[in-house]
Every structure is written in C-alpha cells, then in structure tokens.
Design a protein around this motif. Structure first.
Motif, PDB file in Angstrom:
ATOM      1  N   PHE A  18      -7.632 -20.922  -5.735  1.00 25.85           N
ATOM      2  CA  PHE A  18      -8.785 -21.577  -5.492  1.00 25.85           C
ATOM      3  C   PHE A  18     -10.008 -21.203  -6.264  1.00 25.85           C
ATOM      4  O   PHE A  18     -10.496 -22.155  -6.634  1.00 25.85           O
ATOM      5  CB  PHE A  18      -9.335 -20.851  -3.757  1.00 25.85           C
ATOM      6  CG  PHE A  18     -10.681 -21.308  -3.319  1.00 25.85           C
ATOM      7  CD1 PHE A  18     -11.047 -22.371  -3.252  1.00 25.85           C
ATOM      8  CD2 PHE A  18     -11.435 -20.135  -3.434  1.00 25.85           C
ATOM      9  CE1 PHE A  18     -12.388 -22.785  -2.902  1.00 25.85           C
ATOM     10  CE2 PHE A  18     -13.024 -20.428  -2.981  1.00 25.85           C
ATOM     11  CZ  PHE A  18     -13.305 -21.476  -2.718  1.00 25.85           C
ATOM     12  N   ILE A  19     -10.087 -20.003  -6.639  1.00 22.62           N
ATOM     13  CA  ILE A  19     -11.122 -19.539  -7.571  1.00 22.62           C
ATOM     14  C   ILE A  19     -10.997 -20.484  -9.137  1.00 22.62           C
ATOM     15  O   ILE A  19     -12.141 -21.037  -9.586  1.00 22.62           O
ATOM     16  CB  ILE A  19     -11.356 -18.145  -7.903  1.00 22.62           C
ATOM     17  CG1 ILE A  19     -11.646 -17.392  -6.795  1.00 22.62           C
ATOM     18  CG2 ILE A  19     -11.954 -17.771  -9.190  1.00 22.62           C
ATOM     19  CD1 ILE A  19     -11.471 -16.200  -6.977  1.00 22.62           C
ATOM     20  N   VAL A  20      -9.779 -20.586  -9.384  1.00 20.03           N
ATOM     21  CA  VAL A  20      -9.390 -21.445 -10.668  1.00 20.03           C
ATOM     22  C   VAL A  20      -9.954 -22.982 -10.402  1.00 20.03           C
ATOM     23  O   VAL A  20     -10.574 -23.298 -11.305  1.00 20.03           O
ATOM     24  CB  VAL A  20      -7.952 -21.390 -11.262  1.00 20.03           C
ATOM     25  CG1 VAL A  20      -7.650 -22.249 -12.253  1.00 20.03           C
ATOM     26  CG2 VAL A  20      -7.688 -19.838 -11.797  1.00 20.03           C
ATOM     27  N   LEU A  21      -9.550 -23.516  -9.292  1.00 17.44           N
ATOM     28  CA  LEU A  21      -9.847 -24.875  -8.982  1.00 17.44           C
ATOM     29  C   LEU A  21     -11.419 -25.193  -9.090  1.00 17.44           C
ATOM     30  O   LEU A  21     -11.876 -26.314  -9.508  1.00 17.44           O
ATOM     31  CB  LEU A  21      -9.122 -25.336  -7.842  1.00 17.44           C
ATOM     32  CG  LEU A  21      -7.796 -25.716  -7.741  1.00 17.44           C
ATOM     33  CD1 LEU A  21      -7.227 -25.738  -6.459  1.00 17.44           C
ATOM     34  CD2 LEU A  21      -7.395 -26.906  -8.664  1.00 17.44           C
ATOM     35  N   MET A  22     -12.007 -24.087  -8.625  1.00 18.67           N
ATOM     36  CA  MET A  22     -13.437 -24.398  -8.488  1.00 18.67           C
ATOM     37  C   MET A  22     -14.288 -23.909  -9.866  1.00 18.67           C
ATOM     38  O   MET A  22     -15.453 -24.393  -9.786  1.00 18.67           O
ATOM     39  CB  MET A  22     -14.116 -23.476  -7.404  1.00 18.67           C
ATOM     40  CG  MET A  22     -13.314 -23.944  -5.724  1.00 18.67           C
ATOM     41  SD  MET A  22     -13.976 -25.809  -5.481  1.00 18.67           S
ATOM     42  CE  MET A  22     -15.774 -25.633  -5.546  1.00 18.67           C
ATOM     43  N   SER A  23     -13.719 -23.119 -10.555  1.00 19.62           N
ATOM     44  CA  SER A  23     -14.629 -22.648 -11.476  1.00 19.62           C
ATOM     45  C   SER A  23     -14.282 -23.089 -12.965  1.00 19.62           C
ATOM     46  O   SER A  23     -15.189 -23.001 -13.859  1.00 19.62           O
ATOM     47  CB  SER A  23     -14.543 -21.066 -11.614  1.00 19.62           C
ATOM     48  OG  SER A  23     -13.191 -20.605 -11.738  1.00 19.62           O
ATOM     49  N   VAL A  24     -13.088 -23.506 -12.878  1.00 22.51           N
ATOM     50  CA  VAL A  24     -12.647 -24.145 -14.451  1.00 22.51           C
ATOM     51  C   VAL A  24     -13.042 -25.539 -14.427  1.00 22.51           C
ATOM     52  O   VAL A  24     -12.845 -26.149 -13.568  1.00 22.51           O
ATOM     53  CB  VAL A  24     -11.096 -23.820 -14.607  1.00 22.51           C
ATOM     54  CG1 VAL A  24     -10.647 -24.666 -15.935  1.00 22.51           C
ATOM     55  CG2 VAL A  24     -10.553 -22.450 -14.654  1.00 22.51           C
ATOM     56  N   PRO A  25     -13.497 -25.921 -15.497  1.00 21.16           N
ATOM     57  CA  PRO A  25     -14.319 -27.574 -15.524  1.00 21.16           C
ATOM     58  C   PRO A  25     -13.175 -28.316 -15.981  1.00 21.16           C
ATOM     59  O   PRO A  25     -13.237 -29.032 -16.853  1.00 21.16           O
ATOM     60  CB  PRO A  25     -15.179 -27.290 -16.548  1.00 21.16           C
ATOM     61  CG  PRO A  25     -14.749 -26.162 -17.585  1.00 21.16           C
ATOM     62  CD  PRO A  25     -14.115 -25.358 -16.928  1.00 21.16           C
ATOM     63  N   PHE A  26     -12.206 -28.641 -15.047  1.00 21.20           N
ATOM     64  CA  PHE A  26     -11.186 -29.592 -15.205  1.00 21.20           C
ATOM     65  C   PHE A  26     -11.726 -31.010 -15.177  1.00 21.20           C
ATOM     66  O   PHE A  26     -13.003 -31.275 -14.651  1.00 21.20           O
ATOM     67  CB  PHE A  26     -10.295 -29.774 -13.925  1.00 21.20           C
ATOM     68  CG  PHE A  26      -9.401 -28.324 -14.107  1.00 21.20           C
ATOM     69  CD1 PHE A  26      -8.421 -28.034 -14.896  1.00 21.20           C
ATOM     70  CD2 PHE A  26      -9.693 -27.522 -13.061  1.00 21.20           C
ATOM     71  CE1 PHE A  26      -7.565 -26.825 -14.787  1.00 21.20           C
ATOM     72  CE2 PHE A  26      -8.872 -26.343 -12.627  1.00 21.20           C
ATOM     73  CZ  PHE A  26      -7.749 -26.086 -13.756  1.00 21.20           C
ATOM     74  N   GLY A  45     -10.170 -27.688  -4.590  1.00 17.37           N
ATOM     75  CA  GLY A  45     -10.505 -26.444  -4.052  1.00 17.37           C
ATOM     76  C   GLY A  45     -10.898 -26.485  -2.746  1.00 17.37           C
ATOM     77  O   GLY A  45     -10.405 -25.618  -1.933  1.00 17.37           O
ATOM     78  N   ALA A  46     -11.717 -27.542  -2.362  1.00 20.58           N
ATOM     79  CA  ALA A  46     -11.799 -27.443  -0.987  1.00 20.58           C
ATOM     80  C   ALA A  46     -10.847 -27.570  -0.035  1.00 20.58           C
ATOM     81  O   ALA A  46     -10.712 -26.803   1.090  1.00 20.58           O
ATOM     82  CB  ALA A  46     -13.135 -28.467  -0.708  1.00 20.58           C
ATOM     83  N   LEU A  47      -9.995 -28.367  -0.298  1.00 21.06           N
ATOM     84  CA  LEU A  47      -8.699 -28.772   0.553  1.00 21.06           C
ATOM     85  C   LEU A  47      -7.938 -27.481   0.619  1.00 21.06           C
ATOM     86  O   LEU A  47      -7.232 -27.117   1.653  1.00 21.06           O
ATOM     87  CB  LEU A  47      -8.078 -29.881   0.076  1.00 21.06           C
ATOM     88  CG  LEU A  47      -8.665 -31.095   0.233  1.00 21.06           C
ATOM     89  CD1 LEU A  47      -7.658 -32.386  -0.508  1.00 21.06           C
ATOM     90  CD2 LEU A  47      -8.772 -31.381   1.580  1.00 21.06           C
ATOM     91  N   LEU A  48      -7.773 -26.636  -0.611  1.00 20.45           N
ATOM     92  CA  LEU A  48      -6.876 -25.425  -0.558  1.00 20.45           C
ATOM     93  C   LEU A  48      -7.738 -24.442   0.184  1.00 20.45           C
ATOM     94  O   LEU A  48      -6.900 -23.592   1.137  1.00 20.45           O
ATOM     95  CB  LEU A  48      -6.901 -24.920  -2.103  1.00 20.45           C
ATOM     96  CG  LEU A  48      -6.108 -23.729  -2.283  1.00 20.45           C
ATOM     97  CD1 LEU A  48      -4.592 -23.909  -1.776  1.00 20.45           C
ATOM     98  CD2 LEU A  48      -6.151 -23.315  -3.612  1.00 20.45           C
ATOM     99  N   PHE A  49      -9.268 -24.373   0.326  1.00 14.31           N
ATOM    100  CA  PHE A  49     -10.000 -23.503   1.124  1.00 14.31           C
ATOM    101  C   PHE A  49      -9.694 -23.887   2.574  1.00 14.31           C
ATOM    102  O   PHE A  49      -9.437 -22.874   3.243  1.00 14.31           O
ATOM    103  CB  PHE A  49     -11.290 -23.488   0.475  1.00 14.31           C
ATOM    104  CG  PHE A  49     -12.359 -22.614   1.457  1.00 14.31           C
ATOM    105  CD1 PHE A  49     -12.405 -21.410   1.230  1.00 14.31           C
ATOM    106  CD2 PHE A  49     -12.734 -23.325   2.669  1.00 14.31           C
ATOM    107  CE1 PHE A  49     -13.203 -20.434   2.130  1.00 14.31           C
ATOM    108  CE2 PHE A  49     -13.559 -22.587   3.646  1.00 14.31           C
ATOM    109  CZ  PHE A  49     -13.767 -21.107   3.483  1.00 14.31           C
ATOM    110  N   SER A  86     -15.934 -14.477   0.985  1.00 15.88           N
ATOM    111  CA  SER A  86     -16.731 -14.032  -0.261  1.00 15.88           C
ATOM    112  C   SER A  86     -16.643 -14.902  -1.507  1.00 15.88           C
ATOM    113  O   SER A  86     -17.573 -14.988  -2.222  1.00 15.88           O
ATOM    114  CB  SER A  86     -16.566 -12.373  -0.491  1.00 15.88           C
ATOM    115  OG  SER A  86     -16.883 -11.814   0.937  1.00 15.88           O
ATOM    116  N   ALA A  87     -15.372 -15.009  -2.094  1.00 17.31           N
ATOM    117  CA  ALA A  87     -15.141 -15.667  -2.907  1.00 17.31           C
ATOM    118  C   ALA A  87     -15.630 -17.338  -2.974  1.00 17.31           C
ATOM    119  O   ALA A  87     -16.259 -17.697  -4.008  1.00 17.31           O
ATOM    120  CB  ALA A  87     -13.569 -15.817  -3.212  1.00 17.31           C
ATOM    121  N   ALA A  88     -15.519 -17.774  -1.919  1.00 15.01           N
ATOM    122  CA  ALA A  88     -16.060 -19.273  -1.747  1.00 15.01           C
ATOM    123  C   ALA A  88     -17.451 -19.179  -1.727  1.00 15.01           C
ATOM    124  O   ALA A  88     -18.017 -19.993  -2.481  1.00 15.01           O
ATOM    125  CB  ALA A  88     -15.437 -19.751  -0.345  1.00 15.01           C
TER     126      ALA A  88
END
Length: 192
Positions: A18-26, A45-49, A86-88
């Motif tokens: 989840f962190i990778v999906l939200m923070s890496v600029p794909f 990332g939202a769907l994974l969350f 917390s991560a989200a």
C-alpha cells in the motif's frame, strides 16, 4: 497461529505494498472525477487499503463464530489496524489530502492506548478493543478511503465528504480514547 490470526498478519503484510502504491510516482495516468484528479496509482492504493481494512471484519467474524479468539489475536488485531491507519494517514499528509495536526492527534491517541495495553500486558492482562474503539476504526477507514479516492464520488458535486468524515474520525477518536482510559484506568493505578 489460527486462521483469524493469519488473516490479521496478511493485513500487516499488505501495508508495505500500500505504501509503495501511494508514495512511488507511477506514471499510470489519471482519472478526472468532478473537479478532482485521481492518479490511477492512488486508486490502486485505495482499493488495497479497502481490501486490507475489510480483513479486520473477516478475522473478527471468523474468530467469534468458530470460538478462535486468542490473546495473540486480541493483541495483533488492534496493532494491525493502528499500523494500517497510521500509514494511510501519514501518506494523506504527504500527498496534501489531510492536515498534519489531525493526523498527529489521531496517531497520538493510538500510541497512548497502545501504551496502556503494554502496561496491562506487563500485569498479565490483555485489553481487547472496545465497541467504541471499533466504531472509531471504521469511521477512520471510511474517511481515509474517501480521501485516498480524492473524495470520489462526492467530488462530482463538490461536497467535501472526505474532509467531513476525517473531522468525524477525529472527534470519535478523541472520545473513544477518553472512554478507553476511563474504563481501564485501574490498570495504570494498580501497576507495579
């Protein structure tokens, strides 16, 4: 290590993805929703969350239905929730979708309750999550989900539902933390 505890651990293992999906600029493109732009990586990332958050209900349901409630589960389940939320929340601050002060208050409450649980564990007790704490978690999950989705579907009508839900989460987080300490203050008072 029963099935509910394995499901809880899977929630913890989904957090780095989840962190990778939200923070890496794909560069996967964007979706236009109302006045907002939703990067496809944020949608993923939202769907994974949301999937990870749903496992909270699943593991609890299985544990209660099949009488598989364990002290390990009572410890791991709220820990997994706190780590995921917390991560989200921190990622929402990083991408500019949540005010830092709200995130600090919410995470501070989580640390305080975890501290109380550690004191209880030192005294040989395990403090399970309260009903109000569970409500707090679900309101946080709803608000985070809306914000991760850049307020979809409410962005079409320009209604800031994600922000409103975040303030509701802040209020219930404070109230549930107060309630938790009031009901369990004997742990602190009686600790050695």
């Amino acid at each position: 290590m029963n099935l509910p505890n394995k499901i809880t651990l899977s929630r913890i293992f989904l957090i780095p993805i989840f962190i990778v999906l939200m923070s890496v600029p794909f560069q996967w493109g964007n979706l236009q929703i109302g006045n907002a732009v939703l990067p496809i990586s944020h949608l993923a990332g939202a769907l994974l969350f949301i999937i990870a958050s749903t496992t909270d209900w699943i593991d609890g349901y299985i544990a209660r239905k099949h009488n598989l409630v364990t002290n390990l589960g009572k410890f791991l389940d709220p820990l997994a929730d706190k780590l995921l939320v917390s991560a989200a929340l921190i990622l929402l601050v990083e991408i500019g979708l949540a005010p830092a002060w709200i995130v600090i208050v919410i995470i501070s409450r989580e640390f305080a309750v975890t501290g109380l649980r550690l004191v209880a564990a030192g005294e040989g007790s395990v403090l399970a999550a309260s009903q109000m704490g569970k409500l707090k978690t679900w309101i946080q999950i709803v608000s985070i989900s809306l914000l991760l989705l850049h307020n979809w579907p409410f962005a079409y009508i320009g209604f800031p539902m994600g922000t409103i839900a975040l303030y509701a989460a802040l209020i219930i987080t404070f109230i549930s933390g107060y309630d938790y300490f009031v009901k369990n203050w004997h742990v602190m008072r009686n600790s050695k």
